[in-house]
Motif scaffolding. Structure first.
Motif, PDB file in Angstrom:
ATOM      1  N   ARG A  28      -2.042  -9.704 -11.115  1.00  0.00           N
ATOM      2  CA  ARG A  28      -1.739  -9.128  -9.798  1.00  0.00           C
ATOM      3  C   ARG A  28      -0.254  -9.090  -9.429  1.00  0.00           C
ATOM      4  O   ARG A  28       0.566 -10.106  -9.855  1.00  0.00           O
ATOM      5  N   VAL A  29       0.386  -8.111  -9.327  1.00  0.00           N
ATOM      6  CA  VAL A  29       1.790  -7.738  -8.799  1.00  0.00           C
ATOM      7  C   VAL A  29       1.990  -8.152  -7.416  1.00  0.00           C
ATOM      8  O   VAL A  29       1.071  -7.439  -6.512  1.00  0.00           O
ATOM      9  N   SER A  30       2.739  -8.752  -6.991  1.00  0.00           N
ATOM     10  CA  SER A  30       3.302  -8.953  -5.621  1.00  0.00           C
ATOM     11  C   SER A  30       4.725  -8.737  -5.284  1.00  0.00           C
ATOM     12  O   SER A  30       5.654  -9.645  -5.833  1.00  0.00           O
ATOM     13  N   VAL A  31       4.972  -7.580  -4.501  1.00  0.00           N
ATOM     14  CA  VAL A  31       6.230  -7.414  -4.146  1.00  0.00           C
ATOM     15  C   VAL A  31       6.347  -6.770  -3.013  1.00  0.00           C
ATOM     16  O   VAL A  31       5.594  -6.115  -2.411  1.00  0.00           O
ATOM     17  N   LYS A  32       7.545  -7.059  -2.010  1.00  0.00           N
ATOM     18  CA  LYS A  32       7.667  -6.683  -0.503  1.00  0.00           C
ATOM     19  C   LYS A  32       7.914  -4.946  -0.845  1.00  0.00           C
ATOM     20  O   LYS A  32       6.971  -4.446  -0.137  1.00  0.00           O
ATOM     21  N   SER A 376      -1.289  -1.250  -8.194  1.00  0.00           N
ATOM     22  CA  SER A 376      -1.260  -1.505  -6.640  1.00  0.00           C
ATOM     23  C   SER A 376      -2.278  -2.323  -6.140  1.00  0.00           C
ATOM     24  O   SER A 376      -2.333  -2.471  -4.910  1.00  0.00           O
ATOM     25  N   GLY A 377      -3.114  -2.830  -7.196  1.00  0.00           N
ATOM     26  CA  GLY A 377      -3.939  -3.948  -6.548  1.00  0.00           C
ATOM     27  C   GLY A 377      -4.302  -4.940  -7.549  1.00  0.00           C
ATOM     28  O   GLY A 377      -3.423  -5.381  -8.614  1.00  0.00           O
ATOM     29  N   THR A 378      -5.359  -5.779  -7.742  1.00  0.00           N
ATOM     30  CA  THR A 378      -5.584  -6.746  -8.539  1.00  0.00           C
ATOM     31  C   THR A 378      -6.402  -6.391  -9.763  1.00  0.00           C
ATOM     32  O   THR A 378      -7.371  -5.345 -10.057  1.00  0.00           O
ATOM     33  N   PHE A 379      -5.648  -6.451 -11.154  1.00  0.00           N
ATOM     34  CA  PHE A 379      -6.411  -5.880 -12.347  1.00  0.00           C
ATOM     35  C   PHE A 379      -7.221  -6.863 -12.884  1.00  0.00           C
ATOM     36  O   PHE A 379      -7.036  -8.085 -12.563  1.00  0.00           O
ATOM     37  N   VAL A 380      -8.614  -6.590 -13.006  1.00  0.00           N
ATOM     38  CA  VAL A 380      -9.552  -7.562 -13.415  1.00  0.00           C
ATOM     39  C   VAL A 380     -10.098  -7.273 -14.830  1.00  0.00           C
ATOM     40  O   VAL A 380     -10.606  -5.956 -15.146  1.00  0.00           O
ATOM     41  N   PHE A 381     -10.191  -8.014 -15.828  1.00  0.00           N
ATOM     42  CA  PHE A 381     -10.489  -7.630 -17.129  1.00  0.00           C
ATOM     43  C   PHE A 381     -11.812  -8.496 -17.214  1.00  0.00           C
ATOM     44  O   PHE A 381     -12.250  -9.663 -16.858  1.00  0.00           O
ATOM     45  N   ASN A 382     -12.995  -7.823 -17.708  1.00  0.00           N
ATOM     46  CA  ASN A 382     -14.170  -7.919 -17.894  1.00  0.00           C
ATOM     47  C   ASN A 382     -14.562  -7.986 -19.415  1.00  0.00           C
ATOM     48  O   ASN A 382     -14.771  -7.024 -19.890  1.00  0.00           O
ATOM     49  N   GLY A 383     -14.298  -9.094 -19.839  1.00  0.00           N
ATOM     50  CA  GLY A 383     -14.503  -9.530 -21.669  1.00  0.00           C
ATOM     51  C   GLY A 383     -15.912  -9.274 -22.006  1.00  0.00           C
ATOM     52  O   GLY A 383     -16.225  -9.012 -23.125  1.00  0.00           O
ATOM     53  N   ILE A 384     -16.892  -9.150 -21.089  1.00  0.00           N
ATOM     54  CA  ILE A 384     -18.229  -9.147 -21.335  1.00  0.00           C
ATOM     55  C   ILE A 384     -18.544  -7.631 -22.031  1.00  0.00           C
ATOM     56  O   ILE A 384     -19.081  -7.566 -23.013  1.00  0.00           O
ATOM     57  N   VAL A 390      -9.005  -1.874 -11.791  1.00  0.00           N
ATOM     58  CA  VAL A 390      -8.051  -2.395 -10.464  1.00  0.00           C
ATOM     59  C   VAL A 390      -8.630  -2.376  -9.268  1.00  0.00           C
ATOM     60  O   VAL A 390      -9.095  -1.209  -8.942  1.00  0.00           O
ATOM     61  N   LEU A 391      -8.672  -3.452  -8.586  1.00  0.00           N
ATOM     62  CA  LEU A 391      -9.473  -3.321  -7.280  1.00  0.00           C
ATOM     63  C   LEU A 391      -8.318  -3.372  -6.103  1.00  0.00           C
ATOM     64  O   LEU A 391      -7.493  -4.197  -6.028  1.00  0.00           O
ATOM     65  N   VAL A 392      -8.327  -2.675  -5.215  1.00  0.00           N
ATOM     66  CA  VAL A 392      -7.329  -2.521  -4.387  1.00  0.00           C
ATOM     67  C   VAL A 392      -8.087  -2.927  -2.811  1.00  0.00           C
ATOM     68  O   VAL A 392      -9.120  -2.293  -2.307  1.00  0.00           O
ATOM     69  N   LEU A 393      -7.922  -4.037  -2.516  1.00  0.00           N
ATOM     70  CA  LEU A 393      -8.332  -4.858  -1.221  1.00  0.00           C
ATOM     71  C   LEU A 393      -7.495  -5.380  -0.240  1.00  0.00           C
ATOM     72  O   LEU A 393      -6.245  -5.331  -0.537  1.00  0.00           O
TER      73      LEU A 393
END
Length: 393
Positions: A28-32, A376-384, A390-393
């Protein structure tokens, strides 16, 4: 994590969070605010202005006869010239309108094809293939319109160089540009005689240089107006800005606390009910649930084999409670994913950690070089399933 994010925001420090957990992980990238001049999009339409040629391009096109009887000259006319002249002929015959419907676009291609005098005329084939560039809408795209409408274009002495240049760009588009951004000044490779290609290239470069000089002067005027050194922004930077002005990007990330405390239930439900995103969203929920679990039980689920069955039940209850707090009552994460999270036992696998670290490193390079657009959101890796979302919430 939430405290660190707040501290970094106040200090205007870029933060990247990376986490590896069993066969999943997040970045997750967090910048103003992060501004990008060289966004380098994979696909972007060449800036050729075929349907809106400036006077010098039109005059250059008028010097070339596309009906010339010399076969060699006919098949070495650049497709840009062919399309400029064909578009002009079409608009004259159609009340000043360019092709817009599917049938008209097809007819326009046939209109070009009819001008071929031999089957080996690659320049006309290129013109037919590139005819869609004539149909492109004039003016700036919606992203750039949104950018120049941003409140930050009302600059002051503390504004960044980027926003000073955007303020100048806004003035240019309204005035000298007549609704268009500065010309990039480059043309693609094409079938052409060397002389015509070089001369055409010079026409584009001259227009780009002219636009740059206008922007440069406007930047100087704005800097002087806000009490800063008129030469504080280099010509090199302004030139690069002009070249990429259609592709500018501004990234503003939500505080992680805002995402955690005030998520969008509708977006979350949309992801949970989408087969392509449901597993990634499930992992996102469960990675938050295991932290709540650890706060309640002083260990992560599955860390101790003898508590496995109990941990599965506890984690399920924790996940349901979390979803309820997020405004998604009635939703649930699949039993299989809950079992997998407990089976992970908070382990960090070398391969997954390396992959997550690689993704995080890539984002760091984007931020430091200010090239390409960060996630622009949270990158989620699904190793299964060996998938990433990338989820933008």
């Amino acid at each position: 994590m939430l405290k660190l994010d707040k501290i970094c925001r106040e200090a205007n420090v870029m933060l990247i969070l990376a986490r590896s957990y069993g066969l999943t992980g997040i970045v997750r990238v967090s910048v103003k605010e992060h501004t990008v001049i060289e966004s380098k999009p994979d696909h972007f339409l060449d800036d050729l202005r075929l349907n809106n040629p400036w006077p010098e391009l039109k005059r250059f096109a008028d010097t070339i006869d596309v009906s010339v009887e010399d076969h060699v000259a006919h098949k070495h006319t650049p497709y840009i010239i062919i399309l400029v002249k064909m578009a002009e002929e079409w608009t004259k015959a159609h009340g000043g309108h360019l092709p817009s419907t599917r049938d008209e676009k097809k007819e326009f291609k046939e209109f070009i094809k009819a001008r071929m005098v031999a089957l080996d005329e690659d320049n006309y084939k290129e013109a037919i293939e590139a005819s869609f560039k004539v149909f492109a809408s004039q003016g700036i795209n919606s992203d750039l319109q949104q950018l120049i409408s941003d409140g930050c274009t009302e600059v002051n002495s503390s504004s960044s160089d980027f926003w000073v240049m955007v303020a100048a760009l806004k003035e240019f588009i309204t005035n000298e540009g007549s609704g268009e951004a500065p010309l990039e000044g480059s043309i693609p490779d094409m079938t052409s005689s060397t002389e015509l290609y070089v001369n055409l290239q010079k026409v584009y470069q001259a227009k780009a240089e002219s636009d740059f000089l206008v922007i440069w002067q406007r930047v100087r005027d704005i800097l002087k107006k806000i009490g800063r050194d008129p030469d504080s922004i280099s010509k090199t930077m302004i030139r690069n800005f002009c070249k990429n002005s259609r592709k500018l990007k501004v990234c503003r990330c939500r505080l992680i606390e805002d995402e955690f405390r005030n998520p969008s239930p509708s977006e979350l439900l949309k992801y949970l009910n989408n087969d392509d995103y449901s597993v990634a969203t499930g992992f996102y929920i469960l990675l938050r649930a295991v932290d709540r679990f650890a706060a309640n039980y002083n260990s992560f689920p599955g860390q101790f084999d003898w508590e496995m069955d109990e941990d599965i039940s506890r984690l399920k209850t924790t996940a349901v409670g979390l979803l309820s707090d997020l405004g998604c009552s009635g939703s649930a994460v699949t039993e299989d994913l809950i079992n997998e999270m407990c089976r992970f036992g908070a382990s960090e696998l070398h391969a997954v950690a390396a992959f997550i670290g690689g993704i995080a490193s890539q984002e760091v390079i984007k931020l430091i070089t200010r090239q390409f657009v960060p996630m622009s959101g949270t990158f989620v890796f699904n190793g299964i399933d060996q998938k990433s979302q990338v989820l933008v919430l």
